[in-house]
Design a protein around this motif. Structure first.
Motif, PDB file in Angstrom:
ATOM      1  N   UNK A  35      -3.875  14.268   2.774  1.00 35.60           N
ATOM      2  CA  UNK A  35      -4.470  13.405   1.778  1.00 35.60           C
ATOM      3  C   UNK A  35      -4.169  11.804   2.127  1.00 35.60           C
ATOM      4  N   UNK A  36      -4.994  11.197   1.788  1.00 34.41           N
ATOM      5  CA  UNK A  36      -5.001   9.447   1.899  1.00 34.41           C
ATOM      6  C   UNK A  36      -4.676   8.912   0.517  1.00 34.41           C
ATOM      7  N   UNK A  37      -3.801   7.988   0.583  1.00 34.63           N
ATOM      8  CA  UNK A  37      -3.439   7.279  -0.526  1.00 34.63           C
ATOM      9  C   UNK A  37      -4.280   5.778  -0.685  1.00 34.63           C
ATOM     10  N   UNK A  38      -4.747   5.571  -1.818  1.00 31.56           N
ATOM     11  CA  UNK A  38      -5.246   4.294  -2.036  1.00 31.56           C
ATOM     12  C   UNK A  38      -4.531   3.484  -3.099  1.00 31.56           C
ATOM     13  N   UNK A  39      -3.898   2.444  -2.656  1.00 28.01           N
ATOM     14  CA  UNK A  39      -3.100   1.694  -3.412  1.00 28.01           C
ATOM     15  C   UNK A  39      -3.692   0.495  -4.057  1.00 28.01           C
ATOM     16  N   UNK A  40      -3.335   0.069  -5.460  1.00 32.58           N
ATOM     17  CA  UNK A  40      -4.104  -0.951  -6.066  1.00 32.58           C
ATOM     18  C   UNK A  40      -2.909  -1.688  -6.998  1.00 32.58           C
ATOM     19  N   UNK A  41      -3.263  -3.008  -7.241  1.00 29.93           N
ATOM     20  CA  UNK A  41      -2.358  -3.718  -7.772  1.00 29.93           C
ATOM     21  C   UNK A  41      -2.429  -4.027  -9.186  1.00 29.93           C
ATOM     22  N   UNK A  42      -3.437  -3.070 -10.097  1.00 28.76           N
ATOM     23  CA  UNK A  42      -3.656  -3.197 -11.489  1.00 28.76           C
ATOM     24  C   UNK A  42      -3.459  -1.700 -11.938  1.00 28.76           C
ATOM     25  N   UNK A  43      -3.342  -1.850 -13.431  1.00 29.73           N
ATOM     26  CA  UNK A  43      -3.076  -0.551 -14.112  1.00 29.73           C
ATOM     27  C   UNK A  43      -4.472   0.344 -14.349  1.00 29.73           C
ATOM     28  N   UNK A  44      -4.343   1.647 -14.716  1.00 36.46           N
ATOM     29  CA  UNK A  44      -5.375   2.310 -14.835  1.00 36.46           C
ATOM     30  C   UNK A  44      -6.575   1.842 -15.964  1.00 36.46           C
TER      31      UNK A  44
END
Length: 327
Positions: A35-44
């Motif tokens: 699996x590949x992780x996609x990070x982001x800087x904001x909440x759901x």
């Protein structure tokens, strides 16, 4: 009678080397094999999260591996940015970058341990997600001119909400204040999902927010949209003027891109690029997100690097002129 001789040590070593080389090529060809992780800087539930999950799901179909979303909000987007920059550059960590927001944070905060331009490579530009200016339905202002008049008649008595200190949502309001001369108090939150309930209750009088997060509440009659912050009117809101058309001279198209830590192998970047392009150019996904206020727009990574540079130049100047400085 012919008798086959045993391989010499030299031949055995050559055979082992060939096998290892073949195994190495096969291993590279198998990317991704987990699996590949996609990070982001904001909440759901905000625009970045909605965009990341939609694109990630489509990418997983092409890659035949899961794309796992990891939300790391806070510090104007810097927490997620730093976490992604520190990840191993092996193709298994990607970052859904809110580019305009990152440009603002880089100018408004003291130097951080990660920087979008220096520490990342663009896989591809994926979308623009402009904000709109929304107010509580109970507020009497029906347009920007009336809003400015109301705020000026009651200086210092109104608040504005934002997605957090140093976010695009915050700076848009700071520019609004400095351009119109109104006096308001900033109430920061950790993302739209936390800000909107208080905005609808009237504890704040306005907010620049993403269309995917706010539009359901506009449709429900709990919020009113006065303007869009994009450089041109939106197809889904043809009767809503831009903020510049309303007399406040700025625009923010709010660019998004999928990026990876610098040093990620070119083969992995190329594979990710193909998956991103297939996702972004998917007709059903384009229409579904357009209905939510997200315009999917594929841009090759090498071309999008120029967009990043321009956003950092533009918003660096805006931050300086608005005198926004955050700790």
């Amino acid at each position: 009678m012919f008798q086959q001789s045993l391989p010499t040590p030299c031949l055995r070593r050559a055979g082992v080397a060939l096998l290892l080389a073949a195994a190495s090529v096969a291993a590279r060809a198998e990317y991704p094999d987990k699996p590949i992780t996609m990070m982001l800087s904001f909440p759901p539930a905000g625009a970045t999260d909605i965009l990341a999950r939609a694109i990630g799901q489509k990418m997983s179909e092409t890659l035949r591996q899961s794309v796992v979303i990891e939300n790391k909000p806070g510090a104007g987007g810097n927490i997620g940015l730093i976490a992604a920059a520190k990840a191993a550059p092996d193709g298994y960590t990607t970052y859904m970058a809110a580019v305009t927001n990152a440009a603002i944070a880089a100018a408004a905060y003291p130097p951080q341990s990660a920087h979008l331009q220096k520490d990342f490579v663009a896989v591809a530009g994926v979308a623009i997600v402009p904000h709109m200016l929304v107010v509580p339905a109970a507020l009497p202002a029906q347009n920007v001119t009336q809003l400015v008049a109301l705020l000026k008649s009651q200086p210092g008595k109104h608040n504005f909400a934002s997605q957090g200190p140093g976010t695009l949502s915050h700076l848009e309001s700071e520019v609004f204040k400095s351009t119109t001369g109104v006096q308001m108090t900033h109430i920061p939150y950790k993302g739209s999902s936390q800000a909107l309930p208080d905005l609808m209750s009237g504890s704040s009088s306005m907010m620049f927010d993403s269309i995917p997060a706010s539009m359901p509440h506009v449709k429900a009659g709990k919020l009113r949209v006065l303007a869009v912050a994009s450089s041109k009117r939106l197809a889904m809101l043809p009767d809503v003027p831009t903020i510049a058309e309303s007399g406040v001279n700025f625009s923010a198209d709010n660019f998004f891109a999928l990026m990876v830590p610098r040093g990620t192998p070119p083969q992995a970047i190329a594979t990710l690029n193909r998956a991103v392009r297939a996702a972004v150019e998917s007709p059903d996904l384009k229409q579904r997100l357009l209905d939510q206020g997200v315009e999917l727009r594929y841009t090759p990574g090498e071309d999008f690097a120029k967009v990043v540079d321009e956003e950092f130049r533009t918003w660096g100047k805006v931050v300086q002129q608005a005198k926004v400085r955050l700790e």
